[in-house]
Design an enzyme around this catalytic site. Structure first.
Site, PDB file in Angstrom:
ATOM      1  N   ASP A 152       6.121 -24.183   4.929  1.00  0.00           N
ATOM      2  CA  ASP A 152       6.469 -24.529   6.308  1.00  0.00           C
ATOM      3  C   ASP A 152       7.984 -24.519   6.345  1.00  0.00           C
ATOM      4  O   ASP A 152       8.627 -25.405   5.772  1.00  0.00           O
ATOM      5  CB  ASP A 152       5.944 -25.926   6.667  1.00  0.00           C
ATOM      6  CG  ASP A 152       6.109 -26.194   8.152  1.00  0.00           C
ATOM      7  OD1 ASP A 152       7.219 -25.989   8.659  1.00  0.00           O
ATOM      8  OD2 ASP A 152       5.128 -26.574   8.802  1.00  0.00           O
ATOM      9  N   HIS A 153       8.566 -23.517   6.997  1.00  0.00           N
ATOM     10  CA  HIS A 153      10.024 -23.389   6.848  1.00  0.00           C
ATOM     11  C   HIS A 153      10.776 -24.537   7.524  1.00  0.00           C
ATOM     12  O   HIS A 153      11.937 -24.776   7.234  1.00  0.00           O
ATOM     13  CB  HIS A 153      10.520 -22.018   7.306  1.00  0.00           C
ATOM     14  CG  HIS A 153      10.685 -21.862   8.782  1.00  0.00           C
ATOM     15  ND1 HIS A 153       9.661 -21.551   9.623  1.00  0.00           N
ATOM     16  CD2 HIS A 153      11.767 -21.980   9.578  1.00  0.00           C
ATOM     17  CE1 HIS A 153      10.103 -21.471  10.866  1.00  0.00           C
ATOM     18  NE2 HIS A 153      11.383 -21.734  10.871  1.00  0.00           N
ATOM     19  N   GLU A 186      12.620 -22.860  22.549  1.00  0.00           N
ATOM     20  CA  GLU A 186      13.162 -21.558  22.152  1.00  0.00           C
ATOM     21  C   GLU A 186      13.533 -20.740  23.362  1.00  0.00           C
ATOM     22  O   GLU A 186      12.869 -20.820  24.395  1.00  0.00           O
ATOM     23  CB  GLU A 186      12.102 -20.772  21.377  1.00  0.00           C
ATOM     24  CG  GLU A 186      11.727 -21.381  20.071  1.00  0.00           C
ATOM     25  CD  GLU A 186      10.848 -20.422  19.306  1.00  0.00           C
ATOM     26  OE1 GLU A 186      11.393 -19.490  18.712  1.00  0.00           O
ATOM     27  OE2 GLU A 186       9.621 -20.588  19.343  1.00  0.00           O
ATOM     28  N   LYS A 213      14.320 -27.127   6.203  1.00  0.00           N
ATOM     29  CA  LYS A 213      15.592 -27.294   6.920  1.00  0.00           C
ATOM     30  C   LYS A 213      16.259 -28.576   6.424  1.00  0.00           C
ATOM     31  O   LYS A 213      15.604 -29.613   6.320  1.00  0.00           O
ATOM     32  CB  LYS A 213      15.351 -27.394   8.438  1.00  0.00           C
ATOM     33  CG  LYS A 213      14.908 -26.074   9.070  1.00  0.00           C
ATOM     34  CD  LYS A 213      14.695 -26.268  10.568  1.00  0.00           C
ATOM     35  CE  LYS A 213      13.982 -25.059  11.164  1.00  0.00           C
ATOM     36  NZ  LYS A 213      14.859 -24.075  11.741  1.00  0.00           N
ATOM     37  N   HIS A 253       4.975 -26.842  12.124  1.00  0.00           N
ATOM     38  CA  HIS A 253       6.325 -27.400  12.166  1.00  0.00           C
ATOM     39  C   HIS A 253       6.396 -28.762  12.871  1.00  0.00           C
ATOM     40  O   HIS A 253       6.965 -29.718  12.363  1.00  0.00           O
ATOM     41  CB  HIS A 253       7.271 -26.437  12.881  1.00  0.00           C
ATOM     42  CG  HIS A 253       7.157 -25.021  12.390  1.00  0.00           C
ATOM     43  ND1 HIS A 253       6.969 -24.716  11.067  1.00  0.00           N
ATOM     44  CD2 HIS A 253       7.218 -23.830  13.033  1.00  0.00           C
ATOM     45  CE1 HIS A 253       6.913 -23.405  10.930  1.00  0.00           C
ATOM     46  NE2 HIS A 253       7.053 -22.841  12.109  1.00  0.00           N
ATOM     47  N   LYS A 281       8.314 -21.189  24.463  1.00  0.00           N
ATOM     48  CA  LYS A 281       9.136 -19.981  24.373  1.00  0.00           C
ATOM     49  C   LYS A 281       9.754 -19.718  25.732  1.00  0.00           C
ATOM     50  O   LYS A 281       9.258 -20.162  26.757  1.00  0.00           O
ATOM     51  CB  LYS A 281       8.289 -18.794  23.935  1.00  0.00           C
ATOM     52  CG  LYS A 281       7.803 -18.934  22.501  1.00  0.00           C
ATOM     53  CD  LYS A 281       7.578 -17.586  21.855  1.00  0.00           C
ATOM     54  CE  LYS A 281       7.147 -17.702  20.418  1.00  0.00           C
ATOM     55  NZ  LYS A 281       8.240 -17.982  19.477  1.00  0.00           N
ATOM     56  N   ARG A 318       0.813  -1.227   0.000  1.00  0.00           N
ATOM     57  CA  ARG A 318       0.000   0.000   0.000  1.00  0.00           C
ATOM     58  C   ARG A 318       0.842   1.270   0.000  1.00  0.00           C
ATOM     59  O   ARG A 318       0.451   2.293  -0.536  1.00  0.00           O
ATOM     60  CB  ARG A 318      -0.908   0.000   1.236  1.00  0.00           C
ATOM     61  CG  ARG A 318      -2.152  -0.815   1.021  1.00  0.00           C
ATOM     62  CD  ARG A 318      -2.996  -0.829   2.261  1.00  0.00           C
ATOM     63  NE  ARG A 318      -2.364  -1.618   3.302  1.00  0.00           N
ATOM     64  CZ  ARG A 318      -2.994  -2.527   4.037  1.00  0.00           C
ATOM     65  NH1 ARG A 318      -4.267  -2.766   3.854  1.00  0.00           N
ATOM     66  NH2 ARG A 318      -2.357  -3.197   4.970  1.00  0.00           N
TER      67      ARG A 318
HETATM   68  C1  BG6 Z   1       7.888 -19.578  13.483  1.00  0.00           C
HETATM   69  C2  BG6 Z   1       7.088 -19.194  14.684  1.00  0.00           C
HETATM   70  O1  BG6 Z   1       7.086 -20.215  12.535  1.00  0.00           O
HETATM   71  O2  BG6 Z   1       8.934 -20.462  13.893  1.00  0.00           O
HETATM   72  C3  BG6 Z   1       7.963 -18.514  15.712  1.00  0.00           C
HETATM   73  O3  BG6 Z   1       6.052 -18.309  14.282  1.00  0.00           O
HETATM   74  C4  BG6 Z   1       9.129 -19.394  16.064  1.00  0.00           C
HETATM   75  O4  BG6 Z   1       7.226 -18.193  16.875  1.00  0.00           O
HETATM   76  C5  BG6 Z   1       9.848 -19.879  14.797  1.00  0.00           C
HETATM   77  O5  BG6 Z   1      10.019 -18.622  16.843  1.00  0.00           O
HETATM   78  C6  BG6 Z   1      10.895 -20.919  15.139  1.00  0.00           C
HETATM   79  O6  BG6 Z   1      11.626 -21.235  13.990  1.00  0.00           O
HETATM   80  P1  BG6 Z   1      13.124 -21.734  14.098  1.00  0.00           P
HETATM   81  O7  BG6 Z   1      13.516 -22.027  12.701  1.00  0.00           O
HETATM   82  O8  BG6 Z   1      13.908 -20.628  14.726  1.00  0.00           O
HETATM   83  O9  BG6 Z   1      13.107 -22.953  14.998  1.00  0.00           O
END
Ligand code: BG6
Length: 529
Positions: free
Chosen positions: A217-218, A256, A222, A280, A380, A81
């Site tokens: 989904d990252h 985390e 990995k 994840h 967390k 925007r």
């Molecule tokens: C994200 C979450 O998808 O994954 C975050 O929204 C989280 O809250 C993160 O911190 C963790 O990813 P990674 O790769 O650091 O384990």
């Protein structure tokens, strides 16, 4: 049942390390991804003035550029925007990339020659028609062939809006009006429960076919998570014991140290189950437990992953508290620094009942896994950032050493480390050297980057490249998302509507390993508490 493997079989004496040697494998990036075969294309990033674009997406594309890993030509168009000129957009990206500390600006000026900006009003069809015209001109100038990736780096409420507008403006159609292929990249969260995920899918499917939709989904991107399939199915020695007869339990943990940071607006509506489990943790679980497909092809692999979600045994509502422990971090100390509790974080409701920690015990009701507990943990503000899968094997069925060593022989354990160490360790018993008969647990240890110095992909680099290649292997399928939500939605409903919601949320200190209520299970999968 007193499952022998359920006691603390963890092996603490890991003094001996046996190294697994791997042959050198320095394969150039171009060969890894077949860059020569990548189609020229334009990547349109919606939400281009936002954080995700400057922190992740553009640095990922630039790193690929630095490694000669992008198709030629590749055009990037930022769309959002905010009114910006091309140069203002380029400058903005440059300053946030430079701030990363290890920035390599050597090819930046060349790279930004392919970077453009187009303001859009997300819900205005005219705006998309202008965008379409803009893209067509770029196609002609740069000979991109009309191939396009549309990346939705925007808040989830805009996914259906943009999806619909891309459809109405003709940009979603493949092979028409000068379009080549057209792909849509959707970030998580994909819905907030089964109903909303279905609605989102219906909207997207009105405008795009399933093969055009890439749900990120990252974790799947990995290396160590992808490696799970190679480890299981490219070796003959693990698969025969990869089942309920030999495995006592499995732990999947994504711990985390970070808190909610500046994401309270999102997290207050998500909580740990939507943030980490729905995506994840579920995907890692699927990689660990799926059956081998007949071929390593995207549809076949995704089907097998989805079947795992279908086989998950629903948590018994009346006994849910036994299988699910929820927690919320309070104040504490992280790296020697005092940190506030979740309720003291900026933007968080002072009475918030959102969980920041969950431990779930799930079972997979199929021939291979019946009766094996899977302990899934994420939280967390825990003591360490640690992501790993622990496969705890059963004890020996009979000890011939019992007259000299007693009955207790620690069982074998395999750990697939995802973070901080990307490694595989296998612990087993050996004879302690010397005259006396006694056992010594030793660990065979393989570091993932051992003997490898070639290029490594960050998750976003891999995701973007796969999308350009049209490879869906590491993305969620529509039925995968639905089945995963089908399992988790009743759990979320129960947690979010039960009368004792507050009482079931266990507080824990920041910097600890989670609530006391979870200790009994945490001991099974983490060496340290
Ligand atoms: C994200 C979450 O998808 O994954 C975050 O929204 C989280 O809250 C993160 O911190 C963790 O990813 P990674 O790769 O650091 O384990």
């Amino acid at each position: 049942m007193k499952d022998s493997a359920m006691s603390d079989d963890n092996v603490r004496d890991q003094k001996t390390t046996v190294e697994a040697k791997a042959p050198p494998m320095d394969i150039p990036l171009q060969e890894c991804v077949g860059v020569g075969r990548l189609d020229p294309c334009t990547i349109v990033i919606f939400g281009a003035s936002g954080d995700l674009t400057s922190r992740k997406l553009v640095p990922a594309l630039y790193n690929l550029y630095l490694n000669d890993g992008l198709p030629k030509p590749l055009i990037i168009v930022g769309a959002s925007r905010t009114a910006l000129s091309h140069d203002e957009f380029r400058e903005k990206l440059k300053s946030s990339y430079s701030a990363t500390g290890n920035a390599d600006l050597s090819l930046w000026n060349e790279f930004v020659g392919n970077l453009f900006y187009k303001p859009v009003i997300y819900d205005s069809l005219d705006s998309y028609k202008e965008l379409a015209e803009f893209l067509r001109k770029l196609d002609q100038e740069h000979k991109v062939g009309g191939n396009r990736v549309f990346d939705l780096a925007v808040p989830p409420s805009l996914y259906p809006v943009i999806g619909e507008m891309l459809g109405k403006s003709g940009l979603a159609q493949e092979g028409e009006n000068g379009n080549g292929w057209s792909r849509l990249v959707v970030e998580k969260p994909f819905g907030r429960d089964l109903k909303t995920a279905k609605e989102l899918d219906e909207t997207l499917h009105r405008n795009f076919l399933e093969h055009q939709i890439f749900r990120i989904d990252h974790y799947l991107a990995k290396e160590t998570v992808q490696n799970i399939l190679m480890f299981r199915f490219a070796n003959s020695i693990f698969e025969p014991i990869w089942n309920r007869s030999y495995i006592g339990y499995v732990g999947i943990v994504a711990a985390e140290k970070l808190g909610v940071e500046m994401r309270a607006g999102y997290y207050e509506h998500a909580g740990v189950i939507r943030d980490m489990f729905q995506n994840h943790i579920m995907q890692v679980l699927a990689m660990i437990t799926m059956e081998p497909p007949s071929l390593f092809e995207a549809d076949l692999v995704r089907d097998e992953r989805a079947k795992v979600f279908r086989s998950l045994k629903p948590l018994d509502r009346s006994k849910q508290a036994d299988d699910l422990i929820l927690g919320q971090y309070g104040p504490g100390i992280i790296d020697g620094v005092e940190v506030p509790g979740y309720r003291g974080e900026p933007g968080v409701n002072a009475q918030s009942l959102i969980p920041t920690f969950a431990m779930m015990r799930v079972f997979i009701d199929n021939w291979r896994w019946r009766g094996v507990p899977f302990y899934l943990v994420s939280g967390k503000r825990l003591a360490k950032k640690m992501t790993r899968v622990v496969v705890q094997f059963r004890r020996v069925p009979h000890s011939m050493f019992r007259n000299v060593l007693g009955e207790e022989i620690l069982a074998n354990r395999l750990v697939l480390g995802i973070y901080p160490q990307e490694k595989i360790t296998l612990t087993f018993q050996t004879k302690h050297p010397g005259a006396r008969s006694c056992l010594r647990p030793v660990t065979m240890d393989f570091s993932y980057d051992q003997n490898y110095s070639g290029p490594k992909f960050e998750a976003y680099e891999k995701v973007l490249l796969d999308c350009i290649q049209g490879d869906q292997m590491l993305f969620w399928s529509d039925n995968g998302v639905r089945l995963s939500w089908s399992f988790l939605t009743p759990i979320l409903e129960e947690c979010e509507t039960c009368d004792d919601r507050g009482a079931r949320l266990h507080p824990y200190h920041s910097g600890s390993w989670g609530p006391d209520a979870a200790k009994r299970w945490m001991k099974l999968i983490i060496d340290e508490p």
